[in-house]
Motif scaffolding. Structure first.
Motif, PDB file in Angstrom:
ATOM      1  N   GLN A  29       0.829  -1.214   0.000  1.00 37.77           N
ATOM      2  CA  GLN A  29       0.000   0.000   0.000  1.00 37.77           C
ATOM      3  C   GLN A  29       0.859   1.258   0.000  1.00 37.77           C
ATOM      4  O   GLN A  29       0.518   2.244  -0.647  1.00 37.77           O
ATOM      5  N   ASN A  30       1.967   1.234   0.717  1.00 38.68           N
ATOM      6  CA  ASN A  30       2.875   2.382   0.704  1.00 38.68           C
ATOM      7  C   ASN A  30       3.628   2.475  -0.616  1.00 38.68           C
ATOM      8  O   ASN A  30       4.101   3.553  -0.990  1.00 38.68           O
ATOM      9  N   GLY A  33       0.193   1.458  -4.072  1.00 36.84           N
ATOM     10  CA  GLY A  33      -1.000   2.275  -3.849  1.00 36.84           C
ATOM     11  C   GLY A  33      -0.726   3.761  -3.937  1.00 36.84           C
ATOM     12  O   GLY A  33      -1.365   4.489  -4.707  1.00 36.84           O
ATOM     13  N   LYS A  34       0.236   4.228  -3.159  1.00 35.07           N
ATOM     14  CA  LYS A  34       0.540   5.659  -3.137  1.00 35.07           C
ATOM     15  C   LYS A  34       1.169   6.132  -4.448  1.00 35.07           C
ATOM     16  O   LYS A  34       0.901   7.243  -4.918  1.00 35.07           O
ATOM     17  N   LYS A  35       1.997   5.274  -5.053  1.00 37.52           N
ATOM     18  CA  LYS A  35       2.623   5.650  -6.328  1.00 37.52           C
ATOM     19  C   LYS A  35       1.581   5.814  -7.431  1.00 37.52           C
ATOM     20  O   LYS A  35       1.680   6.729  -8.263  1.00 37.52           O
ATOM     21  N   MET A  37      -1.570   6.660  -7.032  1.00 36.84           N
ATOM     22  CA  MET A  37      -2.282   7.912  -6.750  1.00 36.84           C
ATOM     23  C   MET A  37      -1.491   9.112  -7.262  1.00 36.84           C
ATOM     24  O   MET A  37      -2.044  10.010  -7.919  1.00 36.84           O
ATOM     25  N   ARG A  38      -0.195   9.131  -6.961  1.00 40.86           N
ATOM     26  CA  ARG A  38       0.645  10.254  -7.409  1.00 40.86           C
ATOM     27  C   ARG A  38       0.723  10.311  -8.926  1.00 40.86           C
ATOM     28  O   ARG A  38       0.730  11.392  -9.525  1.00 40.86           O
ATOM     29  N   ASN A 318      -4.733  -2.005  -3.446  1.00 44.70           N
ATOM     30  CA  ASN A 318      -3.495  -1.393  -2.973  1.00 44.70           C
ATOM     31  C   ASN A 318      -3.708  -0.086  -2.229  1.00 44.70           C
ATOM     32  O   ASN A 318      -2.742   0.479  -1.699  1.00 44.70           O
ATOM     33  N   ILE A 319      -4.951   0.394  -2.189  1.00 39.40           N
ATOM     34  CA  ILE A 319      -5.218   1.655  -1.503  1.00 39.40           C
ATOM     35  C   ILE A 319      -6.312   1.522  -0.453  1.00 39.40           C
ATOM     36  O   ILE A 319      -6.454   2.384   0.421  1.00 39.40           O
ATOM     37  N   ALA A 365     -11.408   6.045  -1.695  1.00 39.46           N
ATOM     38  CA  ALA A 365     -10.042   5.891  -2.203  1.00 39.46           C
ATOM     39  C   ALA A 365     -10.001   4.974  -3.422  1.00 39.46           C
ATOM     40  O   ALA A 365      -9.220   5.197  -4.353  1.00 39.46           O
ATOM     41  N   VAL A 369      -8.285   5.891  -7.152  1.00 39.28           N
ATOM     42  CA  VAL A 369      -7.132   5.191  -7.718  1.00 39.28           C
ATOM     43  C   VAL A 369      -7.490   4.351  -8.935  1.00 39.28           C
ATOM     44  O   VAL A 369      -6.613   3.965  -9.702  1.00 39.28           O
TER      45      VAL A 369
END
Length: 482
Positions: A29-30, A33-35, A37-38, A318-319, A365, A369
């Motif tokens: 998820q870190n 998931g975050k990648k 989103m960015r 992943n989010i 979320a 995503v």
């Protein structure tokens, strides 16, 4: 392997207690998931996702025409196409192909559709050896376990567990070194691939314009599974299709980015028929099985048709804060996470899988995503509505009539100022004696006890904001008069 039959609650508890799973979930998820989103927030083509979604919905509107075009072109290439109304139809056709070709061994690429229809046990019952060739799926098969993620099936296992598994099942000397473990799996799988009679894969996205299906991987196992055996059978959910190559290209781009935040996977294979004279490799027979198995019912419902636009990238897992804590086994389905919480009830019964949609947070979320911007929170809410009030089309019975009656009573109470004030007085009276020294309620009776089992509850205030406001202003008016 079939998903476990434990309850959603027990599965969630088991996931929370699995330290290896928790570590892997946090990492994925870190990371992914975050990648992802960015990436969506900074991508140069900001219209790509809504444009792809619009095309997906348009294709679904004309799905019969698009599927007919795909089938016609594959047959022109020398392939066979079979439309399976049910999982049983798809399994029966596959077994007939295997019997006709005297198949003894099948190698498979990772496919959730194959798990959905239960092809592995059917082949094994017919005396046919079945081997998963995706590394994660191969590990799961050896462990007689079920996948816990769409893209990373064995994230609930670490290298030490896998090392012991390979020692026990493959007879190798123990090692927990990842490259060494990979070489062990490669050696075993190469032997299976070289001797297999049939390869079975899923289908990431088919293209009607070119008459081909595409298969995406980072390991190369799918390419070997489709070219080395004499027969290739591809299992395709009927919605996994693009009308044009341009649409297909954009969906492929979104799929790979949503899944692993890559620009392109290591291997992208296009298959549309058997090998022809002069081709260096490829199967002698190619069969595409287009599977309905409940999808037409979803397609016919405007409220849920949107879920068929999903491209199965796994980004929502992943989010998702719920999946990110409990993992995939708790969902008791081949489809887990937010997408599974919508798809599983629709395919297998809303009442039978009520916990899935009720367990999600509706934080949004997953929609943010999703590469095709599927509004999963809206559909989860719609499923909850059907569980509350029933639905003839989906054959849903009210899930909890007492709960529904309670909410109806609450709606009436908050619609009346007098009734609401009376309810507050009753609540304040009932909470007396339950407020602990820390000022919180640590236990509640009856069904409310489920809430305070794991958390404290703030008690009702002695005065509402309205009561304080009135008291404050009435005292000010009295001061002004005096």
């Amino acid at each position: 392997m079939k998903p476990s039959t434990i309850s959603y609650t027990d599965g969630a508890k088991a996931g929370l207690a699995n330290a290896t799973l928790q570590k892997s979930l946090k990492k994925i998820q870190n990371g992914f998931g975050k990648k992802a989103m960015r990436h969506w927030q900074t991508m140069t083509d900001s219209d790509l996702r809504p444009r792809a979604k619009a095309r997906r919905m348009q294709t679904l509107e004309h799905l019969d025409i698009v599927l007919a075009e795909l089938a016609e072109k594959i047959r022109e290439h020398g392939g066979h196409v079979y439309f399976a109304a049910t999982a049983e139809d798809a399994v029966r056709y596959t077994l007939q192909v295997a019997e006709r070709n005297k198949v003894n061994k099948v190698v498979k690429g990772k496919s959730m559709t194959s798990a959905e229809i239960g092809i592995d046990p059917a082949l094994q019952n017919a005396g046919i050896e079945v081997v998963e060739t995706d590394l994660g799926e191969y590990i799961i098969q050896l462990a007689e376990d079920a996948p816990s993620h769409i893209i990373a099936p064995c994230i609930h296992m670490d290298r030490f567990q896998i090392g012991k598994l390979f020692t026990d099942k493959l007879g190798h000397e123990y090692s927990d070194d990842p490259p060494t473990l990979t070489r062990m799996a490669r050696k075993s799988l190469r032997e299976k691939l070289l001797s297999a009679d049939m390869g079975i894969t899923g289908c990431n996205i088919a293209c009607a314009e070119t008459g081909q299906i595409s298969l995406v991987s980072n390991e190369g196992n799918i390419r070997m599974s489709t070219t080395m055996p004499r027969v290739h059978v591809a299992l395709m959910g009927m919605e996994r299709i693009a009308a044009t190559f341009d649409e297909h290209r954009e969906l492929l781009q979104l799929l790979i980015t949503g899944a692993t935040v890559q620009k392109l996977s290591t291997y992208v294979s296009f298959v549309g028929g058997p090998r022809h004279e002069g081709d260096p490799d490829g199967p002698e027979e190619f069969h595409l099985i287009v599977i309905d198995n409940g999808r037409s019912k979803i397609l016919a419902d405007p409220e849920f048709r949107e879920v068929l636009a999903c491209i199965r990238c796994g980004a929502c897992l992943n989010i998702c804060p719920v999946y990110g804590r409990i993992g995939g086994h708790a969902y008791n389905s081949h489809y887990c996470g937010p997408i599974g919480a919508v798809v599983t009830p629709l395919l297998n019964g809303i009442n039978d899988h009520a916990d899935l949609c009720k367990g999600e947070t509706l934080c949004g979320a997953c929609k943010d995503v999703c590469p095709v911007e599927n509004d999963l929170p809206r559909m989860l809410s719609a499923l909850r509505h059907k569980l509350a009030y029933g639905d003839k089309y989906w054959q849903v019975k009210p899930y909890n009539r007492i709960e529904a009656a309670g909410f109806k009573g609450w709606r009436k109470a908050i619609s009346s100022r007098k009734a609401y004030n009376m309810l507050l007085k009753v609540g304040r009276f009932l909470q007396k004696g339950r407020i602990a020294e820390n000022g919180m309620i640590s236990s509640m009776p009856g069904p409310a006890g489920k809430w305070t089992r794991d958390r404290d509850l703030k008690p009702l205030a002695t005065e509402t904001f309205t009561e304080r406001w009135r008291k404050h202003h009435s005292s000010r008016k009295m001061e002004e008069k005096s």
